[in-house]
Design an enzyme around this catalytic site. Structure first.
Site, PDB file in Angstrom:
ATOM      1  N   LEU A  44       0.889  -1.157   0.000  1.00  0.00           N
ATOM      2  CA  LEU A  44       0.000   0.000   0.000  1.00  0.00           C
ATOM      3  C   LEU A  44       0.926   1.205   0.000  1.00  0.00           C
ATOM      4  O   LEU A  44       1.786   1.332   0.868  1.00  0.00           O
ATOM      5  CB  LEU A  44      -0.905  -0.027   1.239  1.00  0.00           C
ATOM      6  CG  LEU A  44      -2.098   0.913   1.276  1.00  0.00           C
ATOM      7  CD1 LEU A  44      -3.008   0.717   0.075  1.00  0.00           C
ATOM      8  CD2 LEU A  44      -2.889   0.714   2.560  1.00  0.00           C
ATOM      9  N   ASP A  45       0.783   2.061  -0.998  1.00  0.00           N
ATOM     10  CA  ASP A  45       1.687   3.194  -1.153  1.00  0.00           C
ATOM     11  C   ASP A  45       1.780   4.024   0.120  1.00  0.00           C
ATOM     12  O   ASP A  45       0.832   4.110   0.896  1.00  0.00           O
ATOM     13  CB  ASP A  45       1.222   4.100  -2.293  1.00  0.00           C
ATOM     14  CG  ASP A  45       1.295   3.429  -3.647  1.00  0.00           C
ATOM     15  OD1 ASP A  45       2.143   2.545  -3.819  1.00  0.00           O
ATOM     16  OD2 ASP A  45       0.496   3.795  -4.521  1.00  0.00           O
ATOM     17  N   ARG A  46       2.902   4.689   0.270  1.00  0.00           N
ATOM     18  CA  ARG A  46       3.137   5.535   1.444  1.00  0.00           C
ATOM     19  C   ARG A  46       2.059   6.600   1.601  1.00  0.00           C
ATOM     20  O   ARG A  46       1.643   6.933   2.705  1.00  0.00           O
ATOM     21  CB  ARG A  46       4.522   6.178   1.303  1.00  0.00           C
ATOM     22  CG  ARG A  46       4.945   7.025   2.466  1.00  0.00           C
ATOM     23  CD  ARG A  46       6.426   7.408   2.309  1.00  0.00           C
ATOM     24  NE  ARG A  46       6.768   8.389   3.319  1.00  0.00           N
ATOM     25  CZ  ARG A  46       7.228   9.598   3.050  1.00  0.00           C
ATOM     26  NH1 ARG A  46       7.408   9.984   1.815  1.00  0.00           N
ATOM     27  NH2 ARG A  46       7.517  10.418   4.025  1.00  0.00           N
ATOM     28  N   SER A  48      -1.044   6.352   0.691  1.00  0.00           N
ATOM     29  CA  SER A  48      -2.362   5.739   0.786  1.00  0.00           C
ATOM     30  C   SER A  48      -2.565   5.246   2.213  1.00  0.00           C
ATOM     31  O   SER A  48      -1.607   5.028   2.945  1.00  0.00           O
ATOM     32  CB  SER A  48      -2.489   4.572  -0.195  1.00  0.00           C
ATOM     33  OG  SER A  48      -2.326   5.030  -1.517  1.00  0.00           O
TER      34      SER A  48
END
Length: 182
Positions: A44-46, A48
């Site tokens: 999960l992207d930073r 997000s």
């Protein structure tokens, strides 16, 4: 028996236990989850937020993360602008990105969800409205949801992964985790 942890990843936290990327230390999973031998099942992207699954079972980790299993991932997405039916249909049929056409997605406009406040808050422009979508995908390309909404003309302002398969972040505060039931 396999252990599965449901973690509500806050904005700005890396989906890994160590940070070797910069001179300035960034928040990682080790700042929140002190459980030995569990690893993220997917990323999960930073920038997000929301549900990140961690497990000590390699086979379960692969089943969750590998796109060939087509496990549904549902996101609550705040976008700039107000998508019309044509834009939603494009998301539902698949959107052409630089790395090819996405699989069809479930996409619908929703009322603003009752979520925790984001820290820091999103940037709001007084002259541009925003709205919320519920978007469910069954693949996991890099920054896919953000690229999909931008491709149909509605940049993502806030992205919260709400559900992966049958697991949800509902009831778990940001930065907290719990073991999955059964």
């Amino acid at each position: 028996m396999a252990r599965l942890i449901l973690f509500n990843k806050p904005y700005g936290v890396l989906s890994q236990f160590t940070d070797r990327g910069t001179e300035t230390a960034r928040a990682t999973l080790s700042d929140y989850v002190d459980v030995p031998r569990v690893y993220p099942a997917g990323r999960l992207d930073r920038d997000s937020e929301g549900l990140l699954l961690l497990t000590d079972d390699g086979k379960l980790q692969a089943r969750i993360a590998d796109p060939k299993h087509k496990m549904a991932k549902t996101y609550l997405v705040q976008v700039e602008g107000e998508p019309d039916e044509a834009s939603l249909e494009r998301l539902q049929k698949g959107v052409r990105l630089k790395d090819g056409v996405t699989r069809p997605a479930e996409a619908e406009r929703i009322a603003e969800p009752d979520l925790w406040p984001r820290d820091p808050p999103i940037r709001v422009r007084k002259t541009v409205p925003d709205s919320w979508l519920r978007l469910t995908i069954r693949e996991g390309r890099n920054r896919q949801v953000r690229r999909m909404t931008a491709a149909v003309g509605f940049p993502t302002l806030r992205l919260v992964r709400w559900r992966v398969g049958d697991w949800t972040v509902d009831g778990i505060p940001p930065g907290e985790w719990r073991d999955a039931d059964g």
